[in-house]
Design a protein around this motif. Sequence first.
Motif, mmCIF file in Angstrom:
data_model
loop_
_atom_site.group_PDB
_atom_site.id
_atom_site.type_symbol
_atom_site.label_atom_id
_atom_site.label_comp_id
_atom_site.label_asym_id
_atom_site.label_seq_id
_atom_site.Cartn_x
_atom_site.Cartn_y
_atom_site.Cartn_z
ATOM 1 N N PRO A 136 5.328 -6.792 -8.191
ATOM 2 C CA PRO A 136 6.177 -6.156 -7.177
ATOM 3 C C PRO A 136 5.351 -5.269 -6.238
ATOM 4 O O PRO A 136 4.119 -5.281 -6.251
ATOM 5 N N THR A 137 6.025 -4.507 -5.435
ATOM 6 C CA THR A 137 5.347 -3.674 -4.433
ATOM 7 C C THR A 137 4.472 -2.619 -5.116
ATOM 8 O O THR A 137 4.676 -2.258 -6.280
ATOM 9 N N TRP A 138 3.529 -2.108 -4.326
ATOM 10 C CA TRP A 138 2.564 -1.149 -4.876
ATOM 11 C C TRP A 138 3.250 0.121 -5.385
ATOM 12 O O TRP A 138 2.814 0.716 -6.378
ATOM 13 N N ALA A 139 4.310 0.545 -4.749
ATOM 14 C CA ALA A 139 5.006 1.744 -5.203
ATOM 15 C C ALA A 139 5.468 1.600 -6.642
ATOM 16 O O ALA A 139 5.460 2.566 -7.415
ATOM 17 N N VAL A 140 5.861 0.386 -7.024
ATOM 18 C CA VAL A 140 6.292 0.128 -8.403
ATOM 19 C C VAL A 140 5.075 0.003 -9.320
ATOM 20 O O VAL A 140 5.070 0.496 -10.457
ATOM 21 N N ARG A 141 4.046 -0.656 -8.842
ATOM 22 C CA ARG A 141 2.899 -0.972 -9.696
ATOM 23 C C ARG A 141 1.910 0.179 -9.872
ATOM 24 O O ARG A 141 1.144 0.213 -10.836
#
Length: 505
Positions: free
Chosen positions: A260-265
């Motif tokens: 998923p997006t970097w904010a999640v990862r």
Amino acid sequence: MADVLSGGRTFDPARFSMTSLLHRALLAFALTGTLLIAPAAAADAAPKKPAKVTKIRAKTSTSTLTIHWARPARAKKVAICVKTAPRARSCIRKVKTRRNSITFRALRPNSGTDFYYRLTSYRGKYKAATRWKKANLRVGKGTANRVVGGRGHYLSYHWSKVRSASSYEIQLSTNHRFSGRVVQAGRKGLGAKIDGLNGGMTYHARVRGVNGKVKGAWGPVTRTKLAAVPSRVTVATYNLCGEDRCRSADSGAWFLRNVPTWAVRKPLAGAVVRSGSPDVVVTQESATRTAFHTQLPGFTRGAYKSAKTIYFRSSRFTALGGGGLTLDSATGRYATWNLLRDRKTGTAFIVTNAHLEPHKGAARDELRLKQTARLISKVNALNPHRLPVVWGGDFNSNESNANQDNYPGGFDAPTQRFARHGIVNSLGLAGSAINAELNSANAGVPVPKSNGHHVDAIFVPSSGITVEAWSMPANFIQTETGREYSTPFPSDHNPVVARLVVATP
């Protein structure tokens, strides 16, 4: 009885003293009508005091003081007094002469200003003195120094006495021109221990004598390589897919779901790399907005260029230098580097961080070969001390590149080029390894690929660095069919971690 003068004037001698010049002049005027001034006696006309000594020049050697002066008017002799302080009660040397120069020999230096001297001109009981002037002996050329100890972060030196020196200065530099950063220390004795040095570097040293404000010439230069103390350091390399560079409109729905997006990862990536307990982390695809430093408390952000960043543990290391390197301007391939120093042992070493050309095929392998060659060449150029180098990064190459059935003419370019310089994959030297069978590029697929192909790697010299352990941290779950990666993935790559001992024999 008064005399009658012409014109009816009278002159009474009782009213005048004939001993004065004025009275004699008045008498002449009274008798002749003309005022006459008689020449004064020589004793009255000539100045009685001698002139002060002028045009004084002083010259010193390591043990002599020579003074020259112009002959003062009306002086019969000149006296010279030499003291160690203007208020000293007596002169250490004193002479009276008719000459216009004098040399004092066998002098020795004193703390501060060596000597004060004054010249006094004499004429009978009359005299005229100059102000006190300063003189310092010259200092002999510095003597040869020799190393009497040193390891890790210090060197100890000893030298012989320099003539007329009351103290000494020693300089250390990592180049023979003594340019750039120079370590300098003052000492009263004939030796010094210089601390805060960098283990593994070569130091040039020289000594000179000092006498107050007078400094002698530097002595011969010695050259010593400071033996490094083995230093344990754990290094991790990690392609973060920061700012979602690995995600695109062409990515499958399953990939976008698993990665998923970097904010999640971001917190997941931080946790997985921290699980390897690294001291140094080199990241790729980590542009400034990735801000991965927030996941590495206690770390300092080092060199950065084109989405490649080096981080190091602040309590363990300081950065002595660093920057970016251009490997291929045409394709936009770069690397970063930092020269690090272990705060405790003083051991210095270099860490590099590269991201080479992607994709398989012989043409791409040729590009990676040139990029690796430039990386090695440029790092060697900035490493005159031949310090140990740890080469980390995403090299986009492994043994599968040489599979001729799939990639005719292909080859593992980085490994091949590194081998020519005695540099090998740390995995091959590791005392133990965890997850070595997994591919370092997980591609967001839950079922691990277990070909042992690692595009992410840490290379080290075949000697000088010991590899205690190698690992590839990842998050797993157990399923009915076996071990799988847990989702979401922190990145489409796994970190690679090597526990090293730098500067081993």
